[in-house]
Motif scaffolding. Structure first.
Motif, short mmCIF file in Angstrom:
data_model
loop_
_atom_site.label_atom_id
_atom_site.label_comp_id
_atom_site.label_asym_id
_atom_site.label_seq_id
_atom_site.Cartn_x
_atom_site.Cartn_y
_atom_site.Cartn_z
N GLY A 76 -7.97 9.74 -6.47
CA GLY A 76 -7.72 9.92 -5.04
C GLY A 76 -6.73 11.04 -4.80
O GLY A 76 -6.94 11.92 -3.95
N ILE A 77 -5.63 11.03 -5.54
CA ILE A 77 -4.61 12.07 -5.37
C ILE A 77 -5.16 13.44 -5.73
O ILE A 77 -4.93 14.41 -5.03
CB ILE A 77 -3.37 11.73 -6.22
N GLY B 243 1.80 20.53 0.19
CA GLY B 243 2.41 19.23 0.40
C GLY B 243 1.51 18.22 1.10
O GLY B 243 0.50 18.58 1.70
N VAL B 244 1.90 16.96 0.99
CA VAL B 244 1.17 15.84 1.59
C VAL B 244 2.21 14.86 2.14
O VAL B 244 3.38 14.92 1.79
CB VAL B 244 0.26 15.12 0.57
N ASN B 245 1.75 13.96 2.99
CA ASN B 245 2.61 12.91 3.52
C ASN B 245 2.36 11.61 2.76
O ASN B 245 1.22 11.29 2.46
CB ASN B 245 2.33 12.68 5.00
N VAL B 246 3.44 10.90 2.46
CA VAL B 246 3.33 9.63 1.75
C VAL B 246 3.98 8.54 2.59
O VAL B 246 5.09 8.72 3.09
CB VAL B 246 4.05 9.69 0.38
N THR B 247 3.26 7.43 2.75
CA THR B 247 3.84 6.25 3.38
C THR B 247 3.82 5.12 2.37
O THR B 247 2.88 4.99 1.59
CB THR B 247 3.08 5.83 4.66
N TYR B 248 4.88 4.34 2.38
CA TYR B 248 5.03 3.25 1.42
C TYR B 248 5.89 2.16 2.06
O TYR B 248 6.59 2.43 3.05
CB TYR B 248 5.64 3.74 0.10
N PRO B 249 5.87 0.94 1.53
CA PRO B 249 6.64 -0.15 2.12
C PRO B 249 8.15 0.15 2.10
O PRO B 249 8.66 0.71 1.13
CB PRO B 249 6.33 -1.35 1.22
N GLU B 250 8.84 -0.23 3.18
CA GLU B 250 10.29 0.01 3.28
C GLU B 250 11.07 -0.62 2.15
O GLU B 250 12.09 -0.08 1.71
CB GLU B 250 10.81 -0.53 4.60
N ASP C 265 0.82 -1.21 0.00
CA ASP C 265 0.00 0.00 0.00
C ASP C 265 0.85 1.26 0.00
O ASP C 265 1.86 1.34 0.70
CB ASP C 265 -0.91 0.03 1.23
N ILE C 266 0.39 2.22 -0.78
CA ILE C 266 0.96 3.57 -0.75
C ILE C 266 -0.18 4.48 -0.33
O ILE C 266 -1.22 4.53 -0.98
CB ILE C 266 1.51 3.97 -2.12
N ILE C 267 0.02 5.15 0.78
CA ILE C 267 -1.03 6.00 1.34
C ILE C 267 -0.57 7.45 1.32
O ILE C 267 0.54 7.77 1.77
CB ILE C 267 -1.36 5.60 2.80
N ILE C 268 -1.42 8.31 0.79
CA ILE C 268 -1.16 9.75 0.78
C ILE C 268 -2.12 10.38 1.77
O ILE C 268 -3.33 10.16 1.71
CB ILE C 268 -1.35 10.34 -0.63
N SER C 269 -1.56 11.18 2.69
CA SER C 269 -2.35 11.76 3.77
C SER C 269 -2.23 13.27 3.78
O SER C 269 -1.15 13.83 3.56
CB SER C 269 -1.86 11.24 5.12
N LYS C 270 -3.34 13.90 4.07
CA LYS C 270 -3.40 15.36 4.26
C LYS C 270 -4.41 15.61 5.36
O LYS C 270 -5.61 15.39 5.18
CB LYS C 270 -3.82 16.04 2.95
N GLY C 271 -3.93 15.98 6.52
CA GLY C 271 -4.82 16.16 7.66
C GLY C 271 -5.49 14.84 8.02
O GLY C 271 -4.84 13.82 8.17
N LYS C 272 -6.82 14.85 8.08
CA LYS C 272 -7.56 13.63 8.43
C LYS C 272 -7.93 12.79 7.21
O LYS C 272 -8.56 11.75 7.34
CB LYS C 272 -8.81 13.98 9.22
#
Length: 71
Positions: A41-42, A50-57, A24-31
């Protein structure tokens, strides 16, 4: 990682690379959290500061790609 995507072409390029990542790649902005493999989605997020992105290591190639958008 915090990134900023400035153009529609950058969104398409981001999704192209994201679809090659296992996991999974998750893009977050606030809630709000959206799937990083979804153009719609993007585009639904306000990317202006800007936004925060989390992705597998283990997605090191994707991480290197993201560095060009890092803020």
């Amino acid at each position: 990682m915090r990134i900023k995507i400035n153009s529609l072409n950058d969104v398409y390029e981001f999704v192209k690379y994201a679809q090659d990542v296992d996991g999974d790649i998750i893009i977050s902005k606030g809630k709000f959290h959206v799937d990083g493999k979804s153009v719609l989605g993007i585009l639904s997020l306000d990317m202006s500061d800007g936004v925060n992105v989390t992705y597998p290591e283990e997605a090191t190639v994707f991480g290197e790609f993201l560095s060009k958008f890092e803020i």
